[in-house]
Design an enzyme around this catalytic site. Structure first.
Site, mmCIF file in Angstrom:
data_model
loop_
_atom_site.group_PDB
_atom_site.id
_atom_site.type_symbol
_atom_site.label_atom_id
_atom_site.label_comp_id
_atom_site.label_asym_id
_atom_site.label_seq_id
_atom_site.Cartn_x
_atom_site.Cartn_y
_atom_site.Cartn_z
ATOM 1 N N TYR A 142 18.484 -40.325 5.273
ATOM 2 C CA TYR A 142 19.782 -39.724 4.550
ATOM 3 C C TYR A 142 19.216 -39.897 3.321
ATOM 4 O O TYR A 142 18.204 -40.481 2.319
ATOM 5 C CB TYR A 142 20.870 -40.722 4.433
ATOM 6 C CG TYR A 142 21.554 -40.693 3.638
ATOM 7 C CD1 TYR A 142 22.760 -39.910 3.611
ATOM 8 C CD2 TYR A 142 22.178 -41.260 2.227
ATOM 9 C CE1 TYR A 142 23.743 -39.416 3.413
ATOM 10 C CE2 TYR A 142 23.403 -40.794 1.139
ATOM 11 C CZ TYR A 142 23.627 -39.547 1.774
ATOM 12 O OH TYR A 142 24.671 -39.296 0.929
ATOM 13 N N ASP A 234 11.255 -39.812 -0.527
ATOM 14 C CA ASP A 234 13.000 -39.645 -0.874
ATOM 15 C C ASP A 234 12.065 -40.994 -1.910
ATOM 16 O O ASP A 234 13.007 -41.923 -1.068
ATOM 17 C CB ASP A 234 13.568 -39.249 -0.260
ATOM 18 C CG ASP A 234 15.059 -39.839 -0.543
ATOM 19 O OD1 ASP A 234 15.158 -40.357 -2.062
ATOM 20 O OD2 ASP A 234 16.016 -39.301 0.069
ATOM 21 N N LYS A 263 18.989 -43.481 -9.193
ATOM 22 C CA LYS A 263 18.846 -44.019 -9.832
ATOM 23 C C LYS A 263 18.401 -44.791 -10.998
ATOM 24 O O LYS A 263 19.025 -44.493 -11.961
ATOM 25 C CB LYS A 263 19.537 -44.999 -8.034
ATOM 26 C CG LYS A 263 19.954 -44.864 -7.192
ATOM 27 C CD LYS A 263 19.921 -45.579 -5.828
ATOM 28 C CE LYS A 263 20.481 -44.966 -4.551
ATOM 29 N NZ LYS A 263 21.538 -44.713 -4.817
#
Length: 445
Positions: A142, A234, A263
């Site tokens: 994802y 990622d 984040k």
């Protein structure tokens, strides 16, 4: 627990927001509890119920809900001086300097506003830099809500995984199973001259925290070198959580060409970033020709929160504390599973943890990976541990969501609401919090 206020709020939300939520992962059954406030390593809901929080905003809150004085002061000062300007500020330079000093592969950085925006921009950058169209991603990986990676299928037989995405987008996305070096070699043998980049998480963080088998990332690094493709890590989830200030790439000793962040790098505020070698990142406009821009990019409040969060972590041994608690949690979970559910698998590293409800496994944990599955071939559980996202999908996901998650919630433990997303330890958590959570696991499992 009483949830009358949350139920009433959900009823109102259904009238004005699709599904009553603004992110699909929050749509738990029969309805979510609505948070009123955070308190250290806990949250309090609209009905006054208090929970140990291991969701931590899905990862951004390394320090917990109470910002230390130096973080809070910086956020308040920048907010008081003006919300944003449409012009550069010193604090975005300082945060970029901090990241480039600590992350091995990053020489230059472009800030954006979300992890999705970071990966979208990284894919565009790779295509612009190489002059190629195809992207290799991991099956079940994802990378945010972007058209290039929301695909299903194997190899070059892919199609969009969501309505609203043209088939032509999937034509340029190739998929391989995580931890399958032969599949990676095969896709490069067939399409190597057309592959702009391989995009992967160092550790699958949205599918049960799956570690790489030994040498897997080195294989990807070598294939990209041989074919002139870029390796993109990622690190939206793992960045500044796994491996401390060097991130997961430092922990694994593999340097990508490009890294995406989100984040923690924003200290709990909306953020994303694309970092890497200067010659690549400078292809972004205005230095180069690959268009990238954003009204809120480098927002001063976010930059201040991210900078002071990382400074605080560096100055106060935050990683030592959260990693120690992570080890305590995973070791405790393994003890519970050995007695109650030996077929299940404990996964995670540093301050990430999860129990995957795998269906098979030895009756003993003798000789196992202590503190979470590390994909060691000599481990007697190696053949049973999830190697990729499809393995996690075959676990008891319905039992996790319908029975286990509600049981943990009723005992005052807030976990991510599905089998796939990680749990996180923060600096505000205590050994008592971990021990209380382990007692809840004993009851719920």
């Amino acid at each position: 627990m009483n949830h009358e206020q949350s139920r009433a709020l959900y009823d109102r939300a259904l009238s004005v927001m699709p599904g009553g939520v603004n992110s699909s992962v929050r749509a738990v059954r029969p309805y979510p509890f609505f948070v009123q406030k955070g308190d250290g390593g806990h949250v309090v809901d609209a009905d006054g119920n208090r929970y140990i929080d291991f969701v931590m905003g899905y990862g951004p809150l390394l320090l917990g809900h109470d910002m230390p004085e130096q973080v809070q002061s910086a956020v308040q000062r920048h907010a008081a001086e003006g919300p944003m300007y449409g012009a550069p500020t010193e604090v975005e330079v300082e945060l970029a300097e901090f990241v480039t000093r600590h992350v091995p592969s990053v020489e230059m950085l472009r800030f954006v506003n979300s992890g999705t925006e970071a990966t979208v921009s990284a894919v565009r950058l790779a295509r612009g830099y190489t002059g190629r169209d195809k992207i290799v991603v991991m099956q079940s990986g994802y990378h945010g809500a972007q058209e290039s990676t929301l695909v299903e299928g194997e190899g070059d037989h892919t199609h969009p995984s969501s309505p609203g995405i043209p088939e032509s987008f999937a034509e340029h996305t190739l998929t391989v199973p995580f931890n399958d070096p032969e599949a990676a070699r095969a896709v490069f043998d067939e399409h190597g001259d057309d592959i702009a980049a391989v995009l992967t998480e160092p550790i699958l963080g949205n599918y049960g925290i799956v570690h790489p088998v030994d040498g897997y990332h080195e294989t990807l690094r070598g294939l990209c070198n041989d074919h002139g493709s870029l390796l993109i890590f990622d690190e939206v989830i793992t960045g500044f959580r796994v491996g401390g200030l060097q991130c997961a790439q430092g922990k694994f000793g593999v340097e990508p060409d490009v890294t995406t962040f989100g984040k923690i790098v924003g200290g709990g505020f909306p953020v994303g970033a694309i970092g890497g070698k200067s010659e690549i990142i400078e292809q972004f406009t205005p230095a180069g020709d690959v268009f990238q821009s954003g009204t809120f990019s480098g927002h001063p409040v976010t930059m201040a929160a991210g900078l002071e969060t990382l400074r605080y972590a560096a100055e106060h041994d935050v990683y030592g504390h959260v990693n120690e608690l992570g080890d305590r949690m995973r070791s405790g979970l393994q003890d519970i599973l050995e007695d109650q559910a030996p077929e299940y698998t404990v996964v995670g590293t540093d301050s990430m943890f999860k129990v995957v409800f795998t269906r098979d496994g030895p009756d003993t944990f003798e000789g196992h990976c202590e503190g979470g599955c590390q994909q060691r071939p000599e481990c007697p559980r190696y053949d049973y541990c999830p190697k990729d996202g499809s393995d996690v999908k075959q676990a008891e996901t319905e039992r996790w969501e319908r029975l286990f998650w509600p049981a943990m919630k009723e005992q005052g433990v807030f976990l991510t609401a599905n089998q796939f997303e990680s749990q996180f330890i923060c600096d505000a958590h205590t050994a008592e919090d971990v021990d209380d959570a382990l007692e809840a696991y004993k009851e719920a499992i």
